[in-house]
Design a protein around this motif. Structure first.
Motif, PDB file in Angstrom:
ATOM      1  N   ASP A   1       0.873  -1.167   0.000  1.00 20.34           N
ATOM      2  CA  ASP A   1       0.000   0.000   0.000  1.00 20.34           C
ATOM      3  C   ASP A   1       0.914   1.221   0.000  1.00 20.34           C
ATOM      4  OD1 ASP A   1      -1.949   1.925   0.369  1.00 20.34           O
ATOM      5  OD2 ASP A   1      -2.858   0.986   2.120  1.00 20.34           O
ATOM      6  N   TRP A   2       1.164   1.739  -1.179  1.00 21.86           N
ATOM      7  CA  TRP A   2       2.138   2.815  -1.365  1.00 21.86           C
ATOM      8  C   TRP A   2       1.450   4.132  -1.717  1.00 21.86           C
ATOM      9  CZ3 TRP A   2       6.065   0.336  -5.377  1.00 21.86           C
ATOM     10  CH2 TRP A   2       6.687  -0.793  -4.788  1.00 21.86           C
ATOM     11  N   GLY A   3       2.203   5.217  -1.534  1.00 19.08           N
ATOM     12  CA  GLY A   3       1.790   6.517  -2.055  1.00 19.08           C
ATOM     13  C   GLY A   3       0.903   7.325  -1.141  1.00 19.08           C
TER      14      GLY A   3
ATOM     15  N   GLY B   1       1.151  11.003  -7.194  1.00 15.04           N
ATOM     16  CA  GLY B   1       0.214  11.345  -6.127  1.00 15.04           C
ATOM     17  C   GLY B   1      -0.882  10.337  -5.902  1.00 15.04           C
ATOM     18  N   CYS B   2      -0.772   9.152  -6.508  1.00 15.38           N
ATOM     19  CA  CYS B   2      -1.803   8.118  -6.354  1.00 15.38           C
ATOM     20  C   CYS B   2      -1.520   7.235  -5.140  1.00 15.38           C
ATOM     21  CB  CYS B   2      -1.863   7.233  -7.587  1.00 15.38           C
ATOM     22  SG  CYS B   2      -2.376   8.080  -9.087  1.00 15.38           S
ATOM     23  N   ARG B   3      -2.570   6.577  -4.691  1.00 12.80           N
ATOM     24  CA  ARG B   3      -2.442   5.471  -3.738  1.00 12.80           C
ATOM     25  C   ARG B   3      -2.460   4.192  -4.563  1.00 12.80           C
ATOM     26  NH1 ARG B   3      -6.661   3.744   1.154  1.00 12.80           N
ATOM     27  NH2 ARG B   3      -5.283   2.191   2.147  1.00 12.80           N
ATOM     28  N   VAL B   4      -1.439   3.373  -4.446  1.00  8.52           N
ATOM     29  CA  VAL B   4      -1.350   2.158  -5.253  1.00  8.52           C
ATOM     30  C   VAL B   4      -1.261   0.940  -4.340  1.00  8.52           C
ATOM     31  CG1 VAL B   4      -0.381   3.260  -7.287  1.00  8.52           C
ATOM     32  CG2 VAL B   4       1.151   2.482  -5.497  1.00  8.52           C
ATOM     33  N   ILE B   5      -2.064  -0.065  -4.656  1.00  9.65           N
ATOM     34  CA  ILE B   5      -2.175  -1.253  -3.807  1.00  9.65           C
ATOM     35  C   ILE B   5      -2.059  -2.489  -4.683  1.00  9.65           C
ATOM     36  CG2 ILE B   5      -3.722  -2.568  -2.288  1.00  9.65           C
ATOM     37  CD1 ILE B   5      -5.005   0.244  -1.620  1.00  9.65           C
TER      38      ILE B   5
END
Length: 276
Positions: free
Chosen positions: A16-18, A49-53
């Motif tokens: 779970d990055w970003g 700037g995204c949340r990446v999972i």
């Protein structure tokens, strides 16, 4: 490392990055790999700037290796539980190969209430295996050959696949990357033997025709016309006609491993589609 314990006790590893407040993109990986195969796309989008999972599917990567549950419905139920645990909403789902099938079955089985868009990359739907209703499909004997190769010498088989058709390194003039071959091998050998073995049936025989018809959100389908693993004529060219809101983009000369070989192009297409 973050893990989620599922309803049946299986532990699923996930990244779970970003930016936790940014647009959310969830990735599903192909066979027999894990979430590491998406690192180029995840790093790029997180830096925008995204949340990446991304998770390691049960039996793959750092997740548990259960004896049972190696089927597409269970895969998607696991993903649904991850969505609920992280309270994910307005997600863009992205799936490569078997992961593309996971995305399609997830949306067909669990609906689109938590998703706003989806991207299928060299994805397996509608169904790969040849049958009376799918005469253009890949003969069952090919997949039986995969299983036989695993039983005989999985380590060698997991070197042969990336050394040849997966990345297109068997084509004349191909720029062969030993790093990519070793990365594929490492990820593949991290999978459970039975999990990877049974997933061959999952990716080859799961029919997602009806799932595709149910998806009511925009879907971008990226597929290479030189895909030797999931031939475009029996996948994207058929599947796109079943999607109510589907757009197909063909990568000329593109192999199966688009996220690895066409990194910048895939990143650009994901970013543009996310913001469209």
């Amino acid at each position: 490392m973050p893990y989620l314990t599922l309803r049946d006790g299986v532990e699923i590893y996930y990244k779970d990055w970003g930016n936790k407040n940014g647009p959310t993109v969830v990735f599903s990986h192909g066979w027999p790999l894990n979430s590491d195969n998406w690192e180029n796309q995840m790093f790029f989008l997180a830096n925008q700037g995204c949340r990446v999972i991304a998770h390691d599917r049960r039996g793959h990567g750092r997740s548990s290796q259960p004896w049972d549950g190696n089927d597409m419905n269970t895969y998607t139920d696991d993903l649904q539980q991850l969505f609920e645990y992280l309270n994910l909403k307005d997600v863009m789902l992205v799936g490569h190969s078997t992961g593309g099938g996971e995305v399609v079955r997830f949306l067909g089985r669990h609906g689109t209430s938590r998703a706003k868009k989806a991207v299928l990359v060299a994805a397996i739907p509608p169904v790969m295996v040849q049958s009376e209703s799918n005469p253009e499909g890949t003969p069952l004997a090919v997949f039986d050959g995969f299983r036989a190769a695993m039983e005989k010498d999985r380590a060698q088989f997991f070197l042969d696949v990336p050394s040849g058709p997966f990345f297109g390194f068997n084509r004349p003039g191909a720029a062969v990357s030993q790093g990519l071959i070793q990365s594929w091998y490492q990820q593949g050998m991290m999978s459970g033997f039975k999990n990877a073995y049974e997933c061959i049936k999952v990716f080859s025989e799961t029919d997602m025709t009806e799932d595709l018809k149910k998806i009511d959100i925009p879907v971008l389908w990226l597929h290479g016309d030189d895909d030797q693993i999931v031939p475009i004529k029996d996948a994207a060219l058929k599947g796109i006609r079943l999607l109510p809101k589907g757009t197909l983009k063909v990568y000329l000369g593109g192999p199966h491993a688009l996220p690895n070989i066409c990194v910048d192009k895939v990143n650009k297409d994901l970013w543009e589609f996310l913001n469209a």
